[in-house]
Design a protein around this motif. Sequence first.
Motif, PDB file in Angstrom:
ATOM      1  N   LEU A 171       6.890  -1.431 -23.192  1.00 51.61           N
ATOM      2  CA  LEU A 171       6.202  -2.211 -22.163  1.00 51.61           C
ATOM      3  C   LEU A 171       7.190  -2.920 -21.244  1.00 51.61           C
ATOM      4  O   LEU A 171       6.967  -3.033 -20.037  1.00 51.61           O
ATOM      5  CB  LEU A 171       5.281  -3.235 -22.827  1.00 51.61           C
ATOM      6  N   LYS A 172       8.304  -3.387 -21.809  1.00 53.69           N
ATOM      7  CA  LYS A 172       9.244  -4.170 -21.007  1.00 53.69           C
ATOM      8  C   LYS A 172      10.283  -3.309 -20.303  1.00 53.69           C
ATOM      9  O   LYS A 172      10.991  -3.789 -19.420  1.00 53.69           O
ATOM     10  CB  LYS A 172       9.971  -5.190 -21.887  1.00 53.69           C
ATOM     11  N   ALA A 173      10.389  -2.038 -20.675  1.00 58.11           N
ATOM     12  CA  ALA A 173      11.414  -1.162 -20.098  1.00 58.11           C
ATOM     13  C   ALA A 173      10.869  -0.471 -18.861  1.00 58.11           C
ATOM     14  O   ALA A 173       9.771   0.081 -18.880  1.00 58.11           O
ATOM     15  CB  ALA A 173      11.856  -0.131 -21.134  1.00 58.11           C
ATOM     16  N   MET A 174      11.605  -0.516 -17.790  1.00 53.28           N
ATOM     17  CA  MET A 174      11.222   0.226 -16.591  1.00 53.28           C
ATOM     18  C   MET A 174      11.689   1.667 -16.768  1.00 53.28           C
ATOM     19  O   MET A 174      12.849   2.001 -16.533  1.00 53.28           O
ATOM     20  CB  MET A 174      11.857  -0.408 -15.348  1.00 53.28           C
ATOM     21  N   LEU A 175      10.773   2.535 -17.217  1.00 55.57           N
ATOM     22  CA  LEU A 175      11.128   3.906 -17.561  1.00 55.57           C
ATOM     23  C   LEU A 175      10.782   4.896 -16.456  1.00 55.57           C
ATOM     24  O   LEU A 175      10.972   6.104 -16.635  1.00 55.57           O
ATOM     25  CB  LEU A 175      10.416   4.314 -18.862  1.00 55.57           C
ATOM     26  N   GLY A 176      10.268   4.402 -15.323  1.00 51.76           N
ATOM     27  CA  GLY A 176       9.972   5.287 -14.204  1.00 51.76           C
ATOM     28  C   GLY A 176       8.559   5.846 -14.250  1.00 51.76           C
ATOM     29  O   GLY A 176       7.834   5.716 -15.241  1.00 51.76           O
ATOM     30  N   PRO A 177       8.137   6.516 -13.177  1.00 55.22           N
ATOM     31  CA  PRO A 177       6.768   7.030 -13.093  1.00 55.22           C
ATOM     32  C   PRO A 177       6.420   8.060 -14.167  1.00 55.22           C
ATOM     33  O   PRO A 177       5.235   8.245 -14.479  1.00 55.22           O
ATOM     34  CB  PRO A 177       6.724   7.665 -11.695  1.00 55.22           C
ATOM     35  N   ALA A 178       7.410   8.745 -14.727  1.00 54.79           N
ATOM     36  CA  ALA A 178       7.109   9.780 -15.722  1.00 54.79           C
ATOM     37  C   ALA A 178       6.533   9.196 -17.005  1.00 54.79           C
ATOM     38  O   ALA A 178       5.873   9.903 -17.766  1.00 54.79           O
ATOM     39  CB  ALA A 178       8.360  10.590 -16.031  1.00 54.79           C
ATOM     40  N   SER A 179       6.792   7.913 -17.273  1.00 51.82           N
ATOM     41  CA  SER A 179       6.317   7.274 -18.514  1.00 51.82           C
ATOM     42  C   SER A 179       5.111   6.395 -18.205  1.00 51.82           C
ATOM     43  O   SER A 179       5.116   5.190 -18.462  1.00 51.82           O
ATOM     44  CB  SER A 179       7.446   6.459 -19.152  1.00 51.82           C
ATOM     45  N   ALA A 180       4.059   7.000 -17.679  1.00 46.84           N
ATOM     46  CA  ALA A 180       2.895   6.241 -17.209  1.00 46.84           C
ATOM     47  C   ALA A 180       2.210   5.460 -18.319  1.00 46.84           C
ATOM     48  O   ALA A 180       1.551   4.446 -18.063  1.00 46.84           O
ATOM     49  CB  ALA A 180       1.898   7.181 -16.544  1.00 46.84           C
ATOM     50  N   TYR A 181       2.345   5.911 -19.565  1.00 48.25           N
ATOM     51  CA  TYR A 181       1.707   5.231 -20.698  1.00 48.25           C
ATOM     52  C   TYR A 181       2.244   3.829 -20.916  1.00 48.25           C
ATOM     53  O   TYR A 181       1.593   2.992 -21.581  1.00 48.25           O
ATOM     54  CB  TYR A 181       1.933   6.041 -21.985  1.00 48.25           C
ATOM     55  N   SER A 182       3.439   3.502 -20.391  1.00 46.57           N
ATOM     56  CA  SER A 182       4.166   2.299 -20.811  1.00 46.57           C
ATOM     57  C   SER A 182       3.894   1.067 -19.963  1.00 46.57           C
ATOM     58  O   SER A 182       4.522   0.031 -20.184  1.00 46.57           O
ATOM     59  CB  SER A 182       5.677   2.589 -20.810  1.00 46.57           C
ATOM     60  N   TYR A 183       2.958   1.132 -19.019  1.00 47.27           N
ATOM     61  CA  TYR A 183       2.767   0.012 -18.103  1.00 47.27           C
ATOM     62  C   TYR A 183       1.451  -0.718 -18.288  1.00 47.27           C
ATOM     63  O   TYR A 183       1.083  -1.550 -17.461  1.00 47.27           O
ATOM     64  CB  TYR A 183       2.895   0.514 -16.660  1.00 47.27           C
ATOM     65  N   ASP A 184       0.760  -0.425 -19.381  1.00 53.09           N
ATOM     66  CA  ASP A 184      -0.541  -1.033 -19.608  1.00 53.09           C
ATOM     67  C   ASP A 184      -0.760  -1.071 -21.119  1.00 53.09           C
ATOM     68  O   ASP A 184      -0.488  -0.093 -21.822  1.00 53.09           O
ATOM     69  CB  ASP A 184      -1.619  -0.191 -18.917  1.00 53.09           C
ATOM     70  N   MET A 185      -1.234  -2.195 -21.648  1.00 56.52           N
ATOM     71  CA  MET A 185      -1.337  -2.347 -23.104  1.00 56.52           C
ATOM     72  C   MET A 185      -2.320  -1.364 -23.718  1.00 56.52           C
ATOM     73  O   MET A 185      -2.064  -0.792 -24.785  1.00 56.52           O
ATOM     74  CB  MET A 185      -1.726  -3.786 -23.444  1.00 56.52           C
ATOM     75  N   ASP A 186      -3.441  -1.147 -23.068  1.00 53.71           N
ATOM     76  CA  ASP A 186      -4.416  -0.208 -23.610  1.00 53.71           C
ATOM     77  C   ASP A 186      -3.857   1.215 -23.604  1.00 53.71           C
ATOM     78  O   ASP A 186      -4.044   1.979 -24.563  1.00 53.71           O
ATOM     79  CB  ASP A 186      -5.708  -0.272 -22.807  1.00 53.71           C
ATOM     80  N   SER A 187      -3.154   1.570 -22.532  1.00 56.49           N
ATOM     81  CA  SER A 187      -2.532   2.895 -22.460  1.00 56.49           C
ATOM     82  C   SER A 187      -1.465   3.059 -23.533  1.00 56.49           C
ATOM     83  O   SER A 187      -1.358   4.117 -24.176  1.00 56.49           O
ATOM     84  CB  SER A 187      -1.910   3.107 -21.074  1.00 56.49           C
ATOM     85  N   LEU A 188      -0.678   2.006 -23.734  1.00 56.26           N
ATOM     86  CA  LEU A 188       0.360   2.045 -24.768  1.00 56.26           C
ATOM     87  C   LEU A 188      -0.241   2.271 -26.143  1.00 56.26           C
ATOM     88  O   LEU A 188       0.250   3.096 -26.929  1.00 56.26           O
ATOM     89  CB  LEU A 188       1.120   0.718 -24.766  1.00 56.26           C
ATOM     90  N   ALA A 189      -1.287   1.539 -26.451  1.00 55.30           N
ATOM     91  CA  ALA A 189      -1.923   1.690 -27.759  1.00 55.30           C
ATOM     92  C   ALA A 189      -2.512   3.087 -27.916  1.00 55.30           C
ATOM     93  O   ALA A 189      -2.441   3.684 -28.992  1.00 55.30           O
ATOM     94  CB  ALA A 189      -3.003   0.623 -27.938  1.00 55.30           C
ATOM     95  N   HIS A 190      -3.088   3.607 -26.846  1.00 52.91           N
ATOM     96  CA  HIS A 190      -3.650   4.955 -26.899  1.00 52.91           C
ATOM     97  C   HIS A 190      -2.548   5.978 -27.161  1.00 52.91           C
ATOM     98  O   HIS A 190      -2.692   6.881 -27.999  1.00 52.91           O
ATOM     99  CB  HIS A 190      -4.365   5.268 -25.588  1.00 52.91           C
ATOM    100  N   ASP A 199       0.828  -1.206   0.000  1.00 54.30           N
ATOM    101  CA  ASP A 199       0.000   0.000   0.000  1.00 54.30           C
ATOM    102  C   ASP A 199       0.862   1.257   0.000  1.00 54.30           C
ATOM    103  O   ASP A 199       0.475   2.277  -0.551  1.00 54.30           O
ATOM    104  CB  ASP A 199      -0.919   0.019   1.235  1.00 54.30           C
ATOM    105  N   HIS A 200       2.025   1.161   0.619  1.00 52.95           N
ATOM    106  CA  HIS A 200       2.890   2.332   0.691  1.00 52.95           C
ATOM    107  C   HIS A 200       3.571   2.552  -0.668  1.00 52.95           C
ATOM    108  O   HIS A 200       4.114   1.606  -1.255  1.00 52.95           O
ATOM    109  CB  HIS A 200       3.952   2.152   1.779  1.00 52.95           C
ATOM    110  N   PRO A 201       3.554   3.781  -1.196  1.00 48.84           N
ATOM    111  CA  PRO A 201       4.144   4.029  -2.526  1.00 48.84           C
ATOM    112  C   PRO A 201       5.610   3.631  -2.641  1.00 48.84           C
ATOM    113  O   PRO A 201       6.037   3.148  -3.693  1.00 48.84           O
ATOM    114  CB  PRO A 201       3.968   5.540  -2.707  1.00 48.84           C
ATOM    115  N   ALA A 229       9.415  -0.058  -5.104  1.00 47.45           N
ATOM    116  CA  ALA A 229      10.531  -0.993  -4.923  1.00 47.45           C
ATOM    117  C   ALA A 229      10.189  -2.366  -5.497  1.00 47.45           C
ATOM    118  O   ALA A 229      10.982  -2.970  -6.246  1.00 47.45           O
ATOM    119  CB  ALA A 229      10.873  -1.105  -3.442  1.00 47.45           C
ATOM    120  N   LEU A 230       8.997  -2.873  -5.177  1.00 50.37           N
ATOM    121  CA  LEU A 230       8.596  -4.191  -5.667  1.00 50.37           C
ATOM    122  C   LEU A 230       8.467  -4.191  -7.189  1.00 50.37           C
ATOM    123  O   LEU A 230       8.865  -5.159  -7.855  1.00 50.37           O
ATOM    124  CB  LEU A 230       7.291  -4.614  -5.008  1.00 50.37           C
TER     125      LEU A 230
END
Length: 496
Positions: free
Chosen positions: A380-399, A178-180, A185-186
């Motif tokens: 999708l496979k690259a951990m680009l950090g919180p600034a690249s929010a589009y990259s962690y979900d397939m629908d978001s990526l396609a959008h 729950d903690h950010p 980290a996980l």
Amino acid sequence: MLREGGEDAAVRADLAAVLMAGGRLRGAIGQWLRAAELASAQPAVMLTLARHLYFAGELQAARGCLARISWEEVGAPATLAEAGRMRWLLGEFGEALTLIGRSVRQGIEAPDAHYLYAMLLQFHGRVGQAEEVLLRCLRTWRRFGDAAVALVHLRPQTAADHVDRIRGLVKGLPAMPDHPVDRLALANFESALFKIHDDLGDYDQAWSHLERSNALMHRHAPYDRSGESAVVDALIGAGSGIPISAEVPDESSVGPRPVFIVGLPRSGTTLLDRMLSRHPQIASAGEINDFRRQMRWVTDVPADGVAGMLAVLERLPGTDFRLLGERYRQQTRWRAPEARYLIDKMPINFRMVPFIRRALPDAVIVHIHREPMDVCYSNLKAMLGPASAYSYDMDSLAHYHGLYRRCVGPWSGRDPGAVIDVRYEDLVRDPEPLLRNILARCGLAFVPECLQPERNEAPVATPSSSQVREPVHARSIGEWRRYAQHLGPLQRALGS
């Protein structure tokens, strides 16, 4: 206070903060510049002013603040680390490495400083030393997941030597944090485990780790679908109202001629940059935000996420584009004092092409693109950090990919031939004709060294920094097919 007490650097800096909070960017910058003139050359004061000036787009003044300090005489590890971080932000990686290295040797106990030290070692090709620092990070700060991601990306993982270590770190965290801080980290640890299993060819296990990592990141940094759409609508609207520049480029312009490399992240911008900057007349600035910062200056709008960008675009059509171009040149020319051309390879500048064309009519713009599934999977496979929010979900990526295509469509149709188009697949399979074409547009002769980017000794500061130290290869073409059974939703979303 200024009227009653006379000139005072601290009061000027406070006034700058008030003006910035009130949305008056230029007024704030004027106060910070005056504060820098008045302030004593104390490291803490100069660092604070340098930081403000840097983020406001006054890079020359920020460098001036740092230059006033004799850093050899500074002994405080935290101050050295902050100075190194500022040099890193400016792209002065050699100076940054020296300062951060001194900070680490003097015993700084801050994970961010050690991590930046490792990254700077990697940027300079000193992979073995970077690995030692990152392992020390993980032993000392067991929830510092960034170090795990960086560690496994230093080289291909040929044996499962880091799996047990990282799995042990995962066990120290809640399964559903729950903690950010724990969540981030996980997510990083799961991303690192994906990279290890992917390198080892254990694709089912790899995918399960990638799914968990991306689900955590999607929760940690949700994609702002409506905000991104609003920005692209405004970009297209503002761009359509800007006449294509018919001005003759100003031959008296001081400094190198800009070369913009644009495209989606993970589309090959770094590889093309490393190839072109092997030419003796071309230098690379890397990924810099200078054009957008100067857009904010000419419109007098502070950085403020989506709302700030919408305000910039609302004011932009009525601004002085010649001034925008001059400001850009003033703030970048120091990066390449001897070269005729300077590469700016910030990928997201694909959104800025109509404005670049108007402000810098002599700029060379190169658009590099990959097959949609390849570039989306690579994000999708690259951990680009919180600034690249589009990259962690397939629908978001396609959008996001759809928004990219919407941006590219108008300027490619309205201003044909103004932008050099490069397919990544062609670049890695037969690069010479493409490079010859780009260099000819610059008025430069082809040199064979451009075909050997792995021999480029300049530091490289991107997630693909280890890959671009290899000879050119086509291994990543079609890489997504390893996970075709899992990527069906992305294929369907892209198709729609």
